[in-house]
Scaffold this motif. Structure first.
Motif, PDB file in Angstrom:
ATOM      1  N   MET A 288      -2.379   9.490   9.514  1.00  0.00           N
ATOM      2  CA  MET A 288      -3.056   8.466  10.314  1.00  0.00           C
ATOM      3  C   MET A 288      -3.241   7.206   9.464  1.00  0.00           C
ATOM      4  O   MET A 288      -3.675   7.275   8.321  1.00  0.00           O
ATOM      5  N   LEU A 289      -2.880   6.071  10.022  1.00  0.00           N
ATOM      6  CA  LEU A 289      -2.942   4.810   9.286  1.00  0.00           C
ATOM      7  C   LEU A 289      -4.225   4.043   9.626  1.00  0.00           C
ATOM      8  O   LEU A 289      -4.720   4.139  10.742  1.00  0.00           O
TER       9      LEU A 289
ATOM     10  N   MET B  49      -2.608  -6.185 -10.772  1.00  0.00           N
ATOM     11  CA  MET B  49      -2.217  -5.157  -9.808  1.00  0.00           C
ATOM     12  C   MET B  49      -2.035  -5.748  -8.410  1.00  0.00           C
ATOM     13  O   MET B  49      -1.112  -5.368  -7.680  1.00  0.00           O
ATOM     14  N   LYS B  50      -2.885  -6.696  -8.046  1.00  0.00           N
ATOM     15  CA  LYS B  50      -2.749  -7.356  -6.745  1.00  0.00           C
ATOM     16  C   LYS B  50      -1.396  -8.067  -6.649  1.00  0.00           C
ATOM     17  O   LYS B  50      -0.682  -7.936  -5.651  1.00  0.00           O
ATOM     18  N   SER B  51      -1.037  -8.807  -7.696  1.00  0.00           N
ATOM     19  CA  SER B  51       0.246  -9.518  -7.705  1.00  0.00           C
ATOM     20  C   SER B  51       1.417  -8.550  -7.637  1.00  0.00           C
ATOM     21  O   SER B  51       2.404  -8.798  -6.950  1.00  0.00           O
ATOM     22  N   ALA B  52       1.299  -7.415  -8.347  1.00  0.00           N
ATOM     23  CA  ALA B  52       2.366  -6.419  -8.348  1.00  0.00           C
ATOM     24  C   ALA B  52       2.548  -5.826  -6.955  1.00  0.00           C
ATOM     25  O   ALA B  52       3.675  -5.601  -6.500  1.00  0.00           O
ATOM     26  N   MET B  53       1.442  -5.561  -6.269  1.00  0.00           N
ATOM     27  CA  MET B  53       1.514  -5.021  -4.909  1.00  0.00           C
ATOM     28  C   MET B  53       2.266  -5.979  -3.993  1.00  0.00           C
ATOM     29  O   MET B  53       3.113  -5.565  -3.182  1.00  0.00           O
ATOM     30  N   LEU B  54       1.969  -7.264  -4.117  1.00  0.00           N
ATOM     31  CA  LEU B  54       2.611  -8.260  -3.266  1.00  0.00           C
ATOM     32  C   LEU B  54       4.095  -8.390  -3.600  1.00  0.00           C
ATOM     33  O   LEU B  54       4.944  -8.442  -2.700  1.00  0.00           O
ATOM     34  N   ARG B  55       4.427  -8.431  -4.896  1.00  0.00           N
ATOM     35  CA  ARG B  55       5.835  -8.545  -5.300  1.00  0.00           C
ATOM     36  C   ARG B  55       6.639  -7.327  -4.875  1.00  0.00           C
ATOM     37  O   ARG B  55       7.810  -7.432  -4.513  1.00  0.00           O
TER      38      ARG B  55
ATOM     39  N   PRO C  65       2.898  -2.059   1.619  1.00  0.00           N
ATOM     40  CA  PRO C  65       2.133  -2.441   2.813  1.00  0.00           C
ATOM     41  C   PRO C  65       0.652  -2.134   2.675  1.00  0.00           C
ATOM     42  O   PRO C  65       0.087  -1.281   3.362  1.00  0.00           O
ATOM     43  N   ILE C  66      -0.007  -2.846   1.779  1.00  0.00           N
ATOM     44  CA  ILE C  66      -1.410  -2.576   1.466  1.00  0.00           C
ATOM     45  C   ILE C  66      -2.319  -3.146   2.543  1.00  0.00           C
ATOM     46  O   ILE C  66      -2.039  -4.194   3.131  1.00  0.00           O
ATOM     47  N   TRP C  67      -3.404  -2.441   2.797  1.00  0.00           N
ATOM     48  CA  TRP C  67      -4.381  -2.843   3.803  1.00  0.00           C
ATOM     49  C   TRP C  67      -5.278  -3.946   3.246  1.00  0.00           C
ATOM     50  O   TRP C  67      -5.726  -3.883   2.102  1.00  0.00           O
ATOM     51  N   TYR C  68      -5.522  -4.973   4.047  1.00  0.00           N
ATOM     52  CA  TYR C  68      -6.381  -6.086   3.665  1.00  0.00           C
ATOM     53  C   TYR C  68      -7.764  -5.938   4.287  1.00  0.00           C
ATOM     54  O   TYR C  68      -7.906  -5.432   5.402  1.00  0.00           O
ATOM     55  N   THR C  69      -8.764  -6.408   3.564  1.00  0.00           N
ATOM     56  CA  THR C  69     -10.108  -6.434   4.116  1.00  0.00           C
ATOM     57  C   THR C  69     -10.157  -7.444   5.260  1.00  0.00           C
ATOM     58  O   THR C  69      -9.331  -8.351   5.346  1.00  0.00           O
ATOM     59  N   GLU C  70     -11.123  -7.282   6.125  1.00  0.00           N
ATOM     60  CA  GLU C  70     -11.287  -8.204   7.234  1.00  0.00           C
ATOM     61  C   GLU C  70     -12.364  -9.223   6.881  1.00  0.00           C
ATOM     62  O   GLU C  70     -13.124  -9.057   5.934  1.00  0.00           O
ATOM     63  N   GLY C  71     -12.422 -10.307   7.653  1.00  0.00           N
ATOM     64  CA  GLY C  71     -13.439 -11.313   7.401  1.00  0.00           C
ATOM     65  C   GLY C  71     -12.861 -12.669   7.073  1.00  0.00           C
ATOM     66  O   GLY C  71     -11.661 -12.925   7.266  1.00  0.00           O
ATOM     67  N   PHE C  72     -13.702 -13.550   6.551  1.00  0.00           N
ATOM     68  CA  PHE C  72     -13.313 -14.943   6.308  1.00  0.00           C
ATOM     69  C   PHE C  72     -12.262 -15.066   5.210  1.00  0.00           C
ATOM     70  O   PHE C  72     -11.394 -15.931   5.263  1.00  0.00           O
ATOM     71  N   ASN C  73     -12.341 -14.198   4.186  1.00  0.00           N
ATOM     72  CA  ASN C  73     -11.415 -14.285   3.050  1.00  0.00           C
ATOM     73  C   ASN C  73     -10.758 -12.929   2.810  1.00  0.00           C
ATOM     74  O   ASN C  73     -11.119 -12.214   1.875  1.00  0.00           O
TER      75      ASN C  73
ATOM     76  N   GLU D  80      -5.314   5.688 -15.969  1.00  0.00           N
ATOM     77  CA  GLU D  80      -6.033   4.751 -15.113  1.00  0.00           C
ATOM     78  C   GLU D  80      -5.683   5.033 -13.654  1.00  0.00           C
ATOM     79  O   GLU D  80      -4.570   5.479 -13.350  1.00  0.00           O
ATOM     80  N   TYR D  81      -6.615   4.737 -12.762  1.00  0.00           N
ATOM     81  CA  TYR D  81      -6.408   5.032 -11.347  1.00  0.00           C
ATOM     82  C   TYR D  81      -6.852   3.860 -10.482  1.00  0.00           C
ATOM     83  O   TYR D  81      -7.849   3.196 -10.791  1.00  0.00           O
ATOM     84  N   VAL D  82      -6.108   3.641  -9.405  1.00  0.00           N
ATOM     85  CA  VAL D  82      -6.532   2.689  -8.384  1.00  0.00           C
ATOM     86  C   VAL D  82      -6.219   3.289  -7.018  1.00  0.00           C
ATOM     87  O   VAL D  82      -5.154   3.862  -6.809  1.00  0.00           O
ATOM     88  N   ASP D  83      -7.190   3.193  -6.115  1.00  0.00           N
ATOM     89  CA  ASP D  83      -7.008   3.675  -4.749  1.00  0.00           C
ATOM     90  C   ASP D  83      -6.738   2.489  -3.834  1.00  0.00           C
ATOM     91  O   ASP D  83      -7.416   1.452  -3.928  1.00  0.00           O
ATOM     92  N   ILE D  84      -5.750   2.641  -2.972  1.00  0.00           N
ATOM     93  CA  ILE D  84      -5.451   1.621  -1.972  1.00  0.00           C
ATOM     94  C   ILE D  84      -5.261   2.320  -0.626  1.00  0.00           C
ATOM     95  O   ILE D  84      -5.206   3.547  -0.551  1.00  0.00           O
ATOM     96  N   LYS D  85      -5.148   1.523   0.423  1.00  0.00           N
ATOM     97  CA  LYS D  85      -4.775   2.035   1.736  1.00  0.00           C
ATOM     98  C   LYS D  85      -3.508   1.319   2.172  1.00  0.00           C
ATOM     99  O   LYS D  85      -3.354   0.113   1.949  1.00  0.00           O
ATOM    100  N   ILE D  86      -2.584   2.068   2.768  1.00  0.00           N
ATOM    101  CA  ILE D  86      -1.355   1.461   3.257  1.00  0.00           C
ATOM    102  C   ILE D  86      -1.370   1.463   4.787  1.00  0.00           C
ATOM    103  O   ILE D  86      -1.901   2.373   5.419  1.00  0.00           O
ATOM    104  N   THR D  87      -0.764   0.424   5.352  1.00  0.00           N
ATOM    105  CA  THR D  87      -0.778   0.240   6.803  1.00  0.00           C
ATOM    106  C   THR D  87       0.503   0.718   7.468  1.00  0.00           C
ATOM    107  O   THR D  87       0.589   0.735   8.695  1.00  0.00           O
ATOM    108  N   GLU D  88       1.500   1.068   6.651  1.00  0.00           N
ATOM    109  CA  GLU D  88       2.763   1.593   7.170  1.00  0.00           C
ATOM    110  C   GLU D  88       3.147   2.815   6.350  1.00  0.00           C
ATOM    111  O   GLU D  88       2.824   2.904   5.163  1.00  0.00           O
ATOM    112  N   GLU D  89       3.843   3.730   6.966  1.00  0.00           N
ATOM    113  CA  GLU D  89       4.320   4.904   6.236  1.00  0.00           C
ATOM    114  C   GLU D  89       5.351   4.480   5.197  1.00  0.00           C
ATOM    115  O   GLU D  89       6.276   3.725   5.498  1.00  0.00           O
TER     116      GLU D  89
END
Length: 202
Positions: free
Chosen positions: A1-2, A28-34, A38-46, A66-75
């Motif tokens: 479930m996404l 890590m943010k830049s690496a995800m984008l490059r 398909p990382i999930w973005y927070t909602e709101g103004f920014n 080291e560990y980082v947790d993310i959420k993906i929006t696509e399989e």
């Protein structure tokens, strides 16, 4: 479930030991984008990519866990995420594993450190009934006895191994203990983290 939660295990070694936690987040943010993850973005103004890191690493300390947790929006297969991020990062921040989280970061209780001393030292102060270090608190500096936060200290083939408390309230920085031992020049690598009941964190 996404969106689906995933955990990324990576290392932070060599010159990267000098970058701050904030710089790590930006990298890590830049690496995800490059990498096109398909990382999930927070909602709101920014809106920004939602990433949650495990316990911060002290500047000057390296880590192989080291560990980082993310959420993906696509399989996307875990192997593909690992491959994509590997191509977007240097070997000093190698992606070691990508998987579904089994435990919460709040369960982390201990960590193992491998120390390579590059000069003289004396571990006997760590065998005393009290091991007092100076810790910074919200009210200033305080002397704290951390004897009960040291699980073990051992030596093997010229290296020192310490298992220390690593949770938020009882964290012990190995640098403070090494200062008591007279070690001024050394390499510290966090090798593994464990839960409060000493299970390997996953």
């Amino acid at each position: 479930m996404l969106p689906k939660s995933i955990r990324i295990k990576f290392q932070k070694i060599n010159v990267l030991k000098f970058i701050s936690h904030l710089d790590l987040c930006r990298t890590m943010k830049s690496a995800m984008l490059r990498a096109g993850v398909p990382i999930w973005y927070t909602e709101g103004f920014n809106p920004h990519p939602k990433m949650v890191f495990s316990l911060p690493l002290s500047i000057g300390t390296e880590s192989e866990c080291e560990y980082v947790d993310i959420k993906i929006t696509e399989e996307m297969p875990f192997d593909e995420i690992k491959q994509r991020l590997t191509g977007a990062l240097t070997s000093d921040m190698e992606i070691l594993d990508v998987y579904t989280p089994e435990m919460k970061f709040q369960e982390i209780g201990y960590a193992t450190y491998e120390i390579t001393p590059l000069g003289s030292y004396d571990l006997s102060p760590l065998s005393a009934d009290e091991v007092n270090i100076i810790k910074r608190t919200k009210k200033g500096e305080a002397t704290v006895n951390v004897k009960d936060r040291i699980v073990s200290v051992s030596e093997n083939e010229g290296k020192i191994y310490m298992i220390l408390s690593a949770d938020t309230e009882r964290f012990v920085n190995p640098e403070h203990l090494l200062a008591l031992c007279g070690s001024e020049d050394h390499r510290i690598v966090r090798k593994e983290v464990y839960t409060r009941d000493m299970k390997i964190f996953k």
